[in-house]
Design a protein around this motif. Structure first.
Motif, PDB file in Angstrom:
ATOM      1  N   ARG A   1      47.803 -53.250  -9.436  1.00 39.60           N
ATOM      2  CA  ARG A   1      48.642 -52.619 -10.454  1.00 39.60           C
ATOM      3  C   ARG A   1      47.895 -51.502 -11.180  1.00 39.60           C
ATOM      4  NH1 ARG A   1      46.839 -57.314 -12.850  1.00 39.60           N
ATOM      5  NH2 ARG A   1      45.884 -57.097 -14.923  1.00 39.60           N
ATOM      6  N   ARG A   2      46.581 -51.450 -10.995  1.00 44.97           N
ATOM      7  CA  ARG A   2      45.784 -50.399 -11.623  1.00 44.97           C
ATOM      8  C   ARG A   2      45.414 -49.297 -10.642  1.00 44.97           C
ATOM      9  NH1 ARG A   2      41.976 -54.489 -15.078  1.00 44.97           N
ATOM     10  NH2 ARG A   2      43.610 -55.213 -16.509  1.00 44.97           N
ATOM     11  N   MET A   3      46.113 -49.264  -9.513  1.00 48.18           N
ATOM     12  CA  MET A   3      45.875 -48.215  -8.525  1.00 48.18           C
ATOM     13  C   MET A   3      47.182 -47.477  -8.252  1.00 48.18           C
ATOM     14  SD  MET A   3      43.254 -49.962  -5.760  1.00 48.18           S
ATOM     15  CE  MET A   3      44.302 -51.318  -5.277  1.00 48.18           C
ATOM     16  N   THR A   4      47.092 -46.183  -8.060  1.00 45.72           N
ATOM     17  CA  THR A   4      48.240 -45.348  -7.734  1.00 45.72           C
ATOM     18  C   THR A   4      47.862 -44.423  -6.593  1.00 45.72           C
ATOM     19  OG1 THR A   4      49.004 -45.377 -10.041  1.00 45.72           O
ATOM     20  CG2 THR A   4      49.911 -43.664  -8.616  1.00 45.72           C
ATOM     21  N   VAL A   5      48.761 -44.274  -5.630  1.00 44.98           N
ATOM     22  CA  VAL A   5      48.525 -43.352  -4.526  1.00 44.98           C
ATOM     23  C   VAL A   5      49.570 -42.246  -4.573  1.00 44.98           C
ATOM     24  CG1 VAL A   5      49.924 -44.710  -2.902  1.00 44.98           C
ATOM     25  CG2 VAL A   5      48.209 -43.107  -2.031  1.00 44.98           C
ATOM     26  N   SER A   6      49.128 -41.027  -4.338  1.00 44.58           N
ATOM     27  CA  SER A   6      50.019 -39.874  -4.329  1.00 44.58           C
ATOM     28  C   SER A   6      50.161 -39.345  -2.906  1.00 44.58           C
ATOM     29  CB  SER A   6      49.460 -38.765  -5.231  1.00 44.58           C
ATOM     30  OG  SER A   6      50.282 -37.613  -5.169  1.00 44.58           O
ATOM     31  N   THR A   7      51.403 -39.117  -2.495  1.00 45.82           N
ATOM     32  CA  THR A   7      51.670 -38.526  -1.183  1.00 45.82           C
ATOM     33  C   THR A   7      52.514 -37.272  -1.339  1.00 45.82           C
ATOM     34  OG1 THR A   7      52.668 -38.870   1.001  1.00 45.82           O
ATOM     35  CG2 THR A   7      53.701 -40.010  -0.850  1.00 45.82           C
ATOM     36  N   ALA A   8      52.294 -36.319  -0.445  1.00 45.23           N
ATOM     37  CA  ALA A   8      53.098 -35.105  -0.429  1.00 45.23           C
ATOM     38  C   ALA A   8      54.465 -35.344   0.192  1.00 45.23           C
ATOM     39  CB  ALA A   8      52.362 -33.995   0.323  1.00 45.23           C
ATOM     40  N   GLY A   9      54.661 -36.538   0.778  1.00 51.21           N
ATOM     41  CA  GLY A   9      55.976 -36.861   1.329  1.00 51.21           C
ATOM     42  C   GLY A   9      55.959 -37.146   2.816  1.00 51.21           C
ATOM     43  N   ILE A  10      55.034 -37.985   3.260  1.00 54.03           N
ATOM     44  CA  ILE A  10      54.989 -38.402   4.665  1.00 54.03           C
ATOM     45  C   ILE A  10      55.989 -39.558   4.802  1.00 54.03           C
ATOM     46  CG2 ILE A  10      53.501 -39.048   6.593  1.00 54.03           C
ATOM     47  CD1 ILE A  10      52.694 -36.431   5.149  1.00 54.03           C
ATOM     48  N   VAL A  11      57.227 -39.225   5.095  1.00 60.57           N
ATOM     49  CA  VAL A  11      58.339 -40.168   4.965  1.00 60.57           C
ATOM     50  C   VAL A  11      58.150 -41.459   5.762  1.00 60.57           C
ATOM     51  CG1 VAL A  11      60.802 -40.496   5.473  1.00 60.57           C
ATOM     52  CG2 VAL A  11      60.021 -38.447   4.244  1.00 60.57           C
ATOM     53  N   PRO A  12      57.761 -41.420   7.037  1.00 64.76           N
ATOM     54  CA  PRO A  12      57.608 -42.689   7.762  1.00 64.76           C
ATOM     55  C   PRO A  12      56.595 -43.626   7.110  1.00 64.76           C
ATOM     56  CG  PRO A  12      57.622 -40.847   9.296  1.00 64.76           C
ATOM     57  CD  PRO A  12      57.514 -40.264   7.927  1.00 64.76           C
ATOM     58  N   ARG A  13      55.543 -43.056   6.541  1.00 66.77           N
ATOM     59  CA  ARG A  13      54.524 -43.874   5.906  1.00 66.77           C
ATOM     60  C   ARG A  13      54.995 -44.427   4.557  1.00 66.77           C
ATOM     61  NH1 ARG A  13      51.629 -46.011   9.767  1.00 66.77           N
ATOM     62  NH2 ARG A  13      50.089 -44.606  10.730  1.00 66.77           N
ATOM     63  N   ILE A  14      55.900 -43.739   3.896  1.00 65.64           N
ATOM     64  CA  ILE A  14      56.473 -44.302   2.664  1.00 65.64           C
ATOM     65  C   ILE A  14      57.206 -45.593   2.996  1.00 65.64           C
ATOM     66  CG2 ILE A  14      58.171 -43.949   0.822  1.00 65.64           C
ATOM     67  CD1 ILE A  14      57.448 -40.991   0.859  1.00 65.64           C
ATOM     68  N   HIS A  15      57.950 -45.591   4.108  1.00 70.93           N
ATOM     69  CA  HIS A  15      58.637 -46.810   4.540  1.00 70.93           C
ATOM     70  C   HIS A  15      57.626 -47.901   4.880  1.00 70.93           C
ATOM     71  CE1 HIS A  15      62.629 -45.067   4.525  1.00 70.93           C
ATOM     72  NE2 HIS A  15      62.244 -44.075   5.305  1.00 70.93           N
ATOM     73  N   ASP A  16      56.553 -47.537   5.608  1.00 74.23           N
ATOM     74  CA  ASP A  16      55.514 -48.519   5.959  1.00 74.23           C
ATOM     75  C   ASP A  16      54.854 -49.079   4.707  1.00 74.23           C
ATOM     76  OD1 ASP A  16      56.024 -48.014   8.634  1.00 74.23           O
ATOM     77  OD2 ASP A  16      54.340 -46.619   8.861  1.00 74.23           O
ATOM     78  N   PHE A  17      54.581 -48.194   3.765  1.00 74.92           N
ATOM     79  CA  PHE A  17      53.866 -48.571   2.553  1.00 74.92           C
ATOM     80  C   PHE A  17      54.632 -49.620   1.747  1.00 74.92           C
ATOM     81  CE2 PHE A  17      52.422 -47.344  -1.875  1.00 74.92           C
ATOM     82  CZ  PHE A  17      51.168 -47.914  -1.764  1.00 74.92           C
ATOM     83  N   GLY A  18      55.940 -49.502   1.741  1.00 72.13           N
ATOM     84  CA  GLY A  18      56.753 -50.457   1.013  1.00 72.13           C
ATOM     85  C   GLY A  18      56.660 -51.872   1.553  1.00 72.13           C
ATOM     86  N   GLU A  19      56.178 -52.034   2.795  1.00 73.89           N
ATOM     87  CA  GLU A  19      56.065 -53.357   3.419  1.00 73.89           C
ATOM     88  C   GLU A  19      54.689 -53.977   3.252  1.00 73.89           C
ATOM     89  OE1 GLU A  19      58.725 -54.846   4.741  1.00 73.89           O
ATOM     90  OE2 GLU A  19      59.868 -53.075   4.110  1.00 73.89           O
ATOM     91  N   GLU A  20      53.741 -53.237   2.683  1.00 78.84           N
ATOM     92  CA  GLU A  20      52.380 -53.750   2.555  1.00 78.84           C
ATOM     93  C   GLU A  20      52.309 -54.871   1.520  1.00 78.84           C
ATOM     94  OE1 GLU A  20      49.917 -52.974   4.429  1.00 78.84           O
ATOM     95  OE2 GLU A  20      50.713 -51.178   5.432  1.00 78.84           O
ATOM     96  N   LYS A  21      51.517 -55.910   1.825  1.00 83.79           N
ATOM     97  CA  LYS A  21      51.355 -57.031   0.894  1.00 83.79           C
ATOM     98  C   LYS A  21      50.544 -56.624  -0.328  1.00 83.79           C
ATOM     99  CE  LYS A  21      51.769 -60.679   4.382  1.00 83.79           C
ATOM    100  NZ  LYS A  21      51.109 -61.845   5.041  1.00 83.79           N
ATOM    101  N   ILE A  22      49.522 -55.807  -0.099  1.00 84.09           N
ATOM    102  CA  ILE A  22      48.730 -55.262  -1.201  1.00 84.09           C
ATOM    103  C   ILE A  22      48.962 -53.759  -1.212  1.00 84.09           C
ATOM    104  CG2 ILE A  22      46.389 -54.802  -2.051  1.00 84.09           C
ATOM    105  CD1 ILE A  22      45.526 -57.478  -0.949  1.00 84.09           C
ATOM    106  N   ARG A  23      49.519 -53.265  -2.292  1.00 85.56           N
ATOM    107  CA  ARG A  23      49.773 -51.820  -2.335  1.00 85.56           C
ATOM    108  C   ARG A  23      49.678 -51.286  -3.763  1.00 85.56           C
ATOM    109  NH1 ARG A  23      54.757 -50.807  -4.396  1.00 85.56           N
ATOM    110  NH2 ARG A  23      56.433 -52.345  -4.126  1.00 85.56           N
ATOM    111  N   PRO A  24      49.042 -50.130  -3.930  1.00 81.58           N
ATOM    112  CA  PRO A  24      49.070 -49.445  -5.223  1.00 81.58           C
ATOM    113  C   PRO A  24      50.484 -48.977  -5.557  1.00 81.58           C
ATOM    114  CG  PRO A  24      47.274 -48.632  -3.839  1.00 81.58           C
ATOM    115  CD  PRO A  24      48.164 -49.469  -2.962  1.00 81.58           C
ATOM    116  N   LYS A  25      50.648 -48.448  -6.740  1.00 81.53           N
ATOM    117  CA  LYS A  25      51.921 -47.852  -7.124  1.00 81.53           C
ATOM    118  C   LYS A  25      52.056 -46.489  -6.441  1.00 81.53           C
ATOM    119  CE  LYS A  25      50.847 -48.768 -11.400  1.00 81.53           C
ATOM    120  NZ  LYS A  25      50.835 -48.854 -12.877  1.00 81.53           N
ATOM    121  N   LEU A  26      53.292 -46.031  -6.319  1.00 81.71           N
ATOM    122  CA  LEU A  26      53.585 -44.827  -5.531  1.00 81.71           C
ATOM    123  C   LEU A  26      53.895 -43.632  -6.423  1.00 81.71           C
ATOM    124  CD1 LEU A  26      54.180 -43.517  -2.736  1.00 81.71           C
ATOM    125  CD2 LEU A  26      56.553 -44.284  -3.017  1.00 81.71           C
TER     126      LEU A  26
END
Length: 321
Positions: A149-174
């Motif tokens: 919850r104390r990590m944030t990742v910034s993307t320029a908009g790699i759409v397929p990876r945004i979908h993948d990222f949402g399925e990760e068990k451990i993930r920073p905020k988007l």
């Protein structure tokens, strides 16, 4: 980056959320920044200035570490100094985590006892080095002691990876770098929009599985006379209508070779007010490190330096080990 001066509001970090909540509770639900300087409410949020703490030999209550995922960047955003490098290579998961460990050691900080926030917003596009980024995030949680919850990742908009990222068990905020209000303008500023346009990007953002009390942050770099007009603000408001999100406005950090200008404070405030009027929480980021070309979008050496050739590694046979 030491925190507590209000400059972290809008960055998606836990400290940023506390700063925002403090402003809202002190001055009402829409008490955001009106200029590039922290508001009075956020100044009251800061119980101790970093300078005062240092003078007494104390550590800041919290700090944010901005880390890189690549050497250079392949996304080629036209307003970003780092883009002029191109991409050299991906960083390994160990190298990504190593940046954090080096800073923690240097500053004598030990999470989780000491509260640290991480933003994957340095050099490179994390979602183009996805596997190493995800592994590094997991190592940060499991081995370093920094909560997701104390990590944030910034993307320029790699759409397929945004979908993948949402399925990760451990993930920073988007956080998503938007930077334009329509496809024609975004393609001009961010060529990757040709592959993943705004309809695809907004679709992925709307489908992203947000956790309780989690919001998506949209980052918008304001370029004088290019994407900062009232019409642009209205178009952004329409793009984001109904989403659980907030907007992080960044007045351009200039650099040599970048053919854009920083908008005036009144243009920034007008853009912010339009979004706020549409019910979208909107913050103006306070620039940090601009004087040494270390601010957002400036991570590139601006002068050539003499370097020695890298030493060649020699292979070691099993008998020599």
């Amino acid at each position: 980056m030491p925190e507590g001066d209000g400059g972290e509001a809008g960055d998606g970090s836990e400290a940023g959320e506390e700063a925002e909540n403090s402003a809202m509770s002190t001055s009402g639900p829409r008490a955001q920044f009106h200029t590039s300087e922290p508001s009075a409410a956020l100044k009251r949020y800061a119980t101790q200035s970093p300078g005062a703490q240092e003078s007494r030999g104390q550590k800041p209550l919290r700090s944010t570490i901005c880390i890189s995922s690549q050497v250079g960047c392949a996304v080629d955003c036209q307003f970003c100094l780092t883009a002029l490098l191109g991409v050299k290579r991906n960083l390994t998961a160990g190298e990504i985590v190593g940046q954090v460990c080096a800073v923690l050691k240097d500053q004598k900080v030990s999470p989780p006892e000491d509260r640290i926030n991480l933003v994957f917003m340095g050099m490179g596009e994390p979602f183009l080095n996805y596997e190493n980024f995800v592994k590094a995030s997991r190592l940060m949680v499991e081995c370093v002691g920094i909560a997701e919850r104390r990590m944030t990742v910034s993307t320029a908009g790699i759409v397929p990876r945004i979908h993948d990222f949402g399925e990760e068990k451990i993930r920073p905020k988007l956080a998503i770098s938007l930077n334009a209000s329509n496809d024609a303008l975004r393609t001009r500023l961010m060529p990757l929009n040709k592959k993943w346009n705004l309809e695809m990007l907004m679709g992925a953002a709307r489908e992203f599985p947000l956790r309780t009390r989690e919001w998506i942050t949209f980052e918008y770099v304001l370029l004088g006379g290019v994407n900062d007009a009232p019409e642009n603000a209205r178009e952004v408001a329409e793009l984001l209508r109904g989403m659980r999100c907030k907007v992080n406005l960044i007045a351009l950090n200039p650099g040599p070779g970048i053919d854009f200008t920083t908008p005036g404070a009144e243009r920034v405030a007008a853009f912010q007010n339009t979004l706020r009027g549409a019910g979208i929480p909107t913050f103006v980021r306070r620039p940090r490190g601009r004087d040494i070309y270390a601010a957002c979008g400036q991570l590139k050496r601006t002068v050539e330096v003499a370097t020695s050739p890298e030493p060649q590694l020699q292979a070691i046979s099993p008998a020599e080990e």
